[in-house]
Each structure stands twice: as structure tokens, then as C-alpha cells.
Scaffold this motif. Structure first.
Motif, PDB file in Angstrom:
ATOM      1  N   MET A 157      12.283  -9.144  10.118  1.00 16.64           N
ATOM      2  CA  MET A 157      12.107  -8.689  11.486  1.00 16.64           C
ATOM      3  C   MET A 157      11.524  -7.265  11.541  1.00 16.64           C
ATOM      4  SD  MET A 157      15.463 -10.472  13.264  1.00 16.64           S
ATOM      5  CE  MET A 157      15.451  -9.368  14.620  1.00 16.64           C
ATOM      6  N   THR A 158      10.493  -7.049  10.731  1.00 10.66           N
ATOM      7  CA  THR A 158       9.831  -5.752  10.684  1.00 10.66           C
ATOM      8  C   THR A 158       8.315  -5.937  10.608  1.00 10.66           C
ATOM      9  OG1 THR A 158       9.928  -5.648   8.276  1.00 10.66           O
ATOM     10  CG2 THR A 158      11.732  -4.609   9.470  1.00 10.66           C
ATOM     11  N   MET A 159       7.606  -4.925  11.033  1.00  9.81           N
ATOM     12  CA  MET A 159       6.158  -4.886  10.875  1.00  9.81           C
ATOM     13  C   MET A 159       5.887  -4.202   9.541  1.00  9.81           C
ATOM     14  SD  MET A 159       3.314  -5.777  12.401  1.00  9.81           S
ATOM     15  CE  MET A 159       3.439  -5.784  14.172  1.00  9.81           C
ATOM     16  N   VAL A 160       5.045  -4.832   8.722  1.00  9.66           N
ATOM     17  CA  VAL A 160       4.736  -4.307   7.387  1.00  9.66           C
ATOM     18  C   VAL A 160       3.287  -3.832   7.374  1.00  9.66           C
ATOM     19  CG1 VAL A 160       4.580  -4.868   4.935  1.00  9.66           C
ATOM     20  CG2 VAL A 160       6.387  -5.898   6.349  1.00  9.66           C
ATOM     21  N   PHE A 161       3.072  -2.602   6.934  1.00 10.65           N
ATOM     22  CA  PHE A 161       1.749  -2.004   6.838  1.00 10.65           C
ATOM     23  C   PHE A 161       1.439  -1.749   5.372  1.00 10.65           C
ATOM     24  CE2 PHE A 161       3.385  -0.970  10.951  1.00 10.65           C
ATOM     25  CZ  PHE A 161       2.298  -1.157  11.788  1.00 10.65           C
ATOM     26  N   ARG A 162       0.210  -2.099   4.964  1.00  9.76           N
ATOM     27  CA  ARG A 162      -0.211  -1.867   3.583  1.00  9.76           C
ATOM     28  C   ARG A 162      -1.648  -1.371   3.568  1.00  9.76           C
ATOM     29  NH1 ARG A 162       2.718  -6.881   2.478  1.00  9.76           N
ATOM     30  NH2 ARG A 162       4.540  -6.308   1.272  1.00  9.76           N
ATOM     31  N   VAL A 163      -1.885  -0.284   2.824  1.00  9.90           N
ATOM     32  CA  VAL A 163      -3.271   0.143   2.643  1.00  9.90           C
ATOM     33  C   VAL A 163      -3.939  -0.891   1.751  1.00  9.90           C
ATOM     34  CG1 VAL A 163      -2.822   2.591   2.990  1.00  9.90           C
ATOM     35  CG2 VAL A 163      -2.730   1.650   0.699  1.00  9.90           C
ATOM     36  N   HIS A 164      -5.209  -1.169   1.989  1.00  6.71           N
ATOM     37  CA  HIS A 164      -5.880  -2.198   1.196  1.00  6.71           C
ATOM     38  C   HIS A 164      -6.925  -1.625   0.252  1.00  6.71           C
ATOM     39  CE1 HIS A 164      -9.466  -2.414   3.837  1.00  6.71           C
ATOM     40  NE2 HIS A 164      -8.613  -2.245   4.817  1.00  6.71           N
ATOM     41  N   ARG A 165      -6.949  -0.296   0.120  1.00  3.42           N
ATOM     42  CA  ARG A 165      -7.774   0.366  -0.891  1.00  3.42           C
ATOM     43  C   ARG A 165      -7.182   1.758  -1.105  1.00  3.42           C
ATOM     44  NH1 ARG A 165     -11.534   0.220   3.566  1.00  3.42           N
ATOM     45  NH2 ARG A 165     -11.645   2.239   4.552  1.00  3.42           N
ATOM     46  N   PRO A 166      -7.480   2.366  -2.224  1.00  2.00           N
ATOM     47  CA  PRO A 166      -6.949   3.716  -2.454  1.00  2.00           C
ATOM     48  C   PRO A 166      -7.469   4.698  -1.398  1.00  2.00           C
ATOM     49  CG  PRO A 166      -7.817   2.790  -4.491  1.00  2.00           C
ATOM     50  CD  PRO A 166      -8.219   1.868  -3.382  1.00  2.00           C
ATOM     51  N   ILE A 167      -6.599   5.572  -0.939  1.00  3.59           N
ATOM     52  CA  ILE A 167      -6.984   6.595   0.034  1.00  3.59           C
ATOM     53  C   ILE A 167      -6.451   7.946  -0.444  1.00  3.59           C
ATOM     54  CG2 ILE A 167      -7.138   5.047   2.011  1.00  3.59           C
ATOM     55  CD1 ILE A 167      -4.367   6.018   2.831  1.00  3.59           C
ATOM     56  N   THR A 168      -7.094   8.999  -0.028  1.00  7.03           N
ATOM     57  CA  THR A 168      -6.660  10.341  -0.418  1.00  7.03           C
ATOM     58  C   THR A 168      -5.726  10.912   0.634  1.00  7.03           C
ATOM     59  OG1 THR A 168      -8.607  11.309   0.627  1.00  7.03           O
ATOM     60  CG2 THR A 168      -8.780  10.795  -1.704  1.00  7.03           C
ATOM     61  N   ALA A 169      -4.897  11.850   0.203  1.00 11.05           N
ATOM     62  CA  ALA A 169      -3.968  12.516   1.114  1.00 11.05           C
ATOM     63  C   ALA A 169      -4.754  13.143   2.261  1.00 11.05           C
ATOM     64  CB  ALA A 169      -3.179  13.573   0.366  1.00 11.05           C
ATOM     65  N   GLY A 170      -4.232  13.020   3.454  1.00  8.87           N
ATOM     66  CA  GLY A 170      -4.870  13.586   4.630  1.00  8.87           C
ATOM     67  C   GLY A 170      -5.813  12.639   5.347  1.00  8.87           C
TER      68      GLY A 170
END
Length: 84
Positions: free
Chosen positions: A27-40
């Protein structure tokens, strides 16, 4: 209402960097980055649909650069069609 999810801005196609799905079991929304990202780097999701759909549903013209966008001419055609 998903308080954290509502803070993400929209981007189309390759401009978005986060996928999301609802996990019914947890019962939660799951978020996932789908490629490497840099801080900021801003995390962006797709609100879904075409630029016309985004205007109709959310009232904004997409200018993310990941799609053809929605021009003032497009808005006029859309609004005129709704009143005719």
C-alpha cells in the motif's frame, strides 16, 4: 493523495529519470530512478499522456523538451473545440 509524489515535476520521454508504481501489497507508491543520476539532479516523473492530455488534465503546457510540446495555437484549438 500521495504527498511526496505530488512534489515531483513532469518530464516526457527520455527527460524523465524516475519510474513509479503503486505496490498494492505494501500500500505504498514506489519510485525508482531508471538510470544513474548525479547529486543535485531534479527527479522527474511522467504525468502520462500526450501534451494535449497534460493540458486538459493538469492545465499546463509541457515545455520539458522531451516532446513536441503544446503551443498557444494548440490551446486555442483545444479550447475552441470544447465550446463548439
Amino acid at each position: 493523495i500521495f504527498l511526496i509524489a505530488s512534489r515531483f515535476n513532469h518530464a516526457c520521454g527520455e527527460k524523465r529519470n524516475v519510474n513509479y508504481a503503486y505496490d498494492e501489497k505494501a500500500m505504498t507508491m514506489v519510485f525508482r530512478v531508471h538510470r544513474p543520476i548525479t547529486a543535485g539532479t531534479e527527479l522527474l516523473i511522467s504525468y502520462g499522456g500526450s501534451p494535449e492530455h497534460l493540458y486538459s488534465m493538469y492545465g499546463f503546457c509541457c515545455t520539458c523538451g522531451g516532446c513536441a510540446g503544446y503551443s498557444r495555437e494548440d490551446i486555442k484549438k483545444h479550447d475552441d473545440a470544447q465550446w463548439n
